[in-house]
Design a protein around this motif. Sequence first.
Motif, PDB file in Angstrom:
ATOM      1  N   ILE A 143       0.602  -1.114   0.365  1.00 28.36           N
ATOM      2  CA  ILE A 143      -0.047   0.402   0.015  1.00 28.36           C
ATOM      3  C   ILE A 143       1.175   1.779  -0.059  1.00 28.36           C
ATOM      4  O   ILE A 143       0.331   2.436  -0.623  1.00 28.36           O
ATOM      5  N   LYS A 144       1.463   1.242   0.393  1.00 24.01           N
ATOM      6  CA  LYS A 144       2.657   2.366   0.841  1.00 24.01           C
ATOM      7  C   LYS A 144       3.511   2.456  -0.567  1.00 24.01           C
ATOM      8  O   LYS A 144       3.060   3.920  -0.702  1.00 24.01           O
ATOM      9  N   ARG A 145       3.918   1.801  -1.718  1.00 18.37           N
ATOM     10  CA  ARG A 145       4.409   1.617  -2.918  1.00 18.37           C
ATOM     11  C   ARG A 145       2.966   2.382  -3.646  1.00 18.37           C
ATOM     12  O   ARG A 145       3.892   3.842  -4.307  1.00 18.37           O
ATOM     13  N   ILE A 146       2.069   2.243  -3.698  1.00 18.88           N
ATOM     14  CA  ILE A 146       0.628   3.075  -4.407  1.00 18.88           C
ATOM     15  C   ILE A 146       0.665   3.908  -3.626  1.00 18.88           C
ATOM     16  O   ILE A 146       0.216   5.608  -4.879  1.00 18.88           O
ATOM     17  N   ALA A 147       0.765   4.628  -2.295  1.00 20.94           N
ATOM     18  CA  ALA A 147       0.896   5.997  -1.692  1.00 20.94           C
ATOM     19  C   ALA A 147       1.884   6.551  -2.421  1.00 20.94           C
ATOM     20  O   ALA A 147       1.232   7.925  -2.831  1.00 20.94           O
ATOM     21  N   ARG A 148       2.880   6.452  -2.493  1.00 24.09           N
ATOM     22  CA  ARG A 148       4.182   7.012  -2.554  1.00 24.09           C
ATOM     23  C   ARG A 148       3.628   7.658  -4.222  1.00 24.09           C
ATOM     24  O   ARG A 148       3.869   9.453  -4.321  1.00 24.09           O
ATOM     25  N   LEU A 149       3.700   6.388  -4.855  1.00 22.87           N
ATOM     26  CA  LEU A 149       3.410   6.636  -6.646  1.00 22.87           C
ATOM     27  C   LEU A 149       2.293   7.459  -7.275  1.00 22.87           C
ATOM     28  O   LEU A 149       2.635   8.519  -7.488  1.00 22.87           O
TER      29      LEU A 149
ATOM     30  N   LEU B 210      -1.047   3.780   6.015  1.00 20.25           N
ATOM     31  CA  LEU B 210      -0.258   5.136   5.599  1.00 20.25           C
ATOM     32  C   LEU B 210      -0.158   5.661   6.661  1.00 20.25           C
ATOM     33  O   LEU B 210       1.361   6.079   6.698  1.00 20.25           O
ATOM     34  N   CYS B 211      -0.109   5.224   7.678  1.00 21.55           N
ATOM     35  CA  CYS B 211       0.142   7.172   8.771  1.00 21.55           C
ATOM     36  C   CYS B 211       1.580   6.266   9.218  1.00 21.55           C
ATOM     37  O   CYS B 211       1.867   7.209  10.306  1.00 21.55           O
ATOM     38  N   GLY B 212       1.267   4.920   9.799  1.00 20.97           N
ATOM     39  CA  GLY B 212       2.108   5.010  10.594  1.00 20.97           C
ATOM     40  C   GLY B 212       4.104   4.855  10.005  1.00 20.97           C
ATOM     41  O   GLY B 212       4.756   4.296  10.194  1.00 20.97           O
ATOM     42  N   ASP B 213       4.068   5.453   8.926  1.00 17.35           N
ATOM     43  CA  ASP B 213       5.125   6.049   8.135  1.00 17.35           C
ATOM     44  C   ASP B 213       4.995   7.182   7.297  1.00 17.35           C
ATOM     45  O   ASP B 213       4.156   8.118   6.570  1.00 17.35           O
ATOM     46  N   PRO B 214       6.672   8.086   7.915  1.00 15.40           N
ATOM     47  CA  PRO B 214       6.549   9.384   7.484  1.00 15.40           C
ATOM     48  C   PRO B 214       6.700   9.903   6.400  1.00 15.40           C
ATOM     49  O   PRO B 214       6.175  11.011   5.945  1.00 15.40           O
ATOM     50  N   SER B 215       6.989   8.776   5.477  1.00 14.48           N
ATOM     51  CA  SER B 215       6.608   9.064   4.553  1.00 14.48           C
ATOM     52  C   SER B 215       5.856   9.607   3.299  1.00 14.48           C
ATOM     53  O   SER B 215       5.563  10.064   2.828  1.00 14.48           O
ATOM     54  N   THR B 216       4.763   8.778   3.896  1.00 14.11           N
ATOM     55  CA  THR B 216       3.384   8.849   3.137  1.00 14.11           C
ATOM     56  C   THR B 216       2.284   9.735   4.186  1.00 14.11           C
ATOM     57  O   THR B 216       1.398  10.649   3.993  1.00 14.11           O
ATOM     58  N   ALA B 217       2.706   9.771   5.409  1.00 12.45           N
ATOM     59  CA  ALA B 217       1.873   9.698   7.141  1.00 12.45           C
ATOM     60  C   ALA B 217       1.198  11.716   6.547  1.00 12.45           C
ATOM     61  O   ALA B 217       0.282  12.096   6.554  1.00 12.45           O
TER      62      ALA B 217
ATOM     63  N   TYR C 149      -1.725  12.385   4.152  1.00 14.58           N
ATOM     64  CA  TYR C 149      -3.232  12.096   4.673  1.00 14.58           C
ATOM     65  C   TYR C 149      -3.493  12.539   5.565  1.00 14.58           C
ATOM     66  O   TYR C 149      -2.465  12.941   6.508  1.00 14.58           O
ATOM     67  N   ARG C 150      -4.958  12.609   6.120  1.00 14.69           N
ATOM     68  CA  ARG C 150      -5.741  12.845   7.153  1.00 14.69           C
ATOM     69  C   ARG C 150      -5.212  11.352   8.360  1.00 14.69           C
ATOM     70  O   ARG C 150      -6.046  10.821   8.835  1.00 14.69           O
ATOM     71  N   CYS C 151      -4.235  12.138   9.436  1.00 15.83           N
ATOM     72  CA  CYS C 151      -3.609  11.133   9.654  1.00 15.83           C
ATOM     73  C   CYS C 151      -4.373  11.087  11.240  1.00 15.83           C
ATOM     74  O   CYS C 151      -4.059  10.247  12.138  1.00 15.83           O
TER      75      CYS C 151
END
Length: 99
Positions: free
Chosen positions: A3-9, A86-93, A96-98
């Motif tokens: 999921i994190k990869r798609i979020a970053r992409l 998503l919210c557990g990773d600073p690179s994606t958090a 998003y509304r975390c």
Amino acid sequence: MNIKRIARLTFLAGALAVGAGCSSPCSDACATFVNKAQDCGLGGPSGDAEIDACAEVLQDTFTDDACDMMASNIEGQSCEALKQSLCGDPSTASQYRCN
């Protein structure tokens, strides 16, 4: 499924604003992710340009079958699981509304 990869992409795609303009399994995976994040109240990148650009990047890396599996996995995720991912990773958090 990453999921994190798609979020970053998806975030990167929004920044690049490059559009593929056609539907594909990878486009469906990106749309599923964007819609799920929106439906779960997490916000984040959205819109056709972001989805198209995300799909273009995914198509360079994954097969159609892999993109189908990603979409299916995203659909099956609970909002809480998506938020944790998503919210557990600073690179994606920050995207998003975390809270």
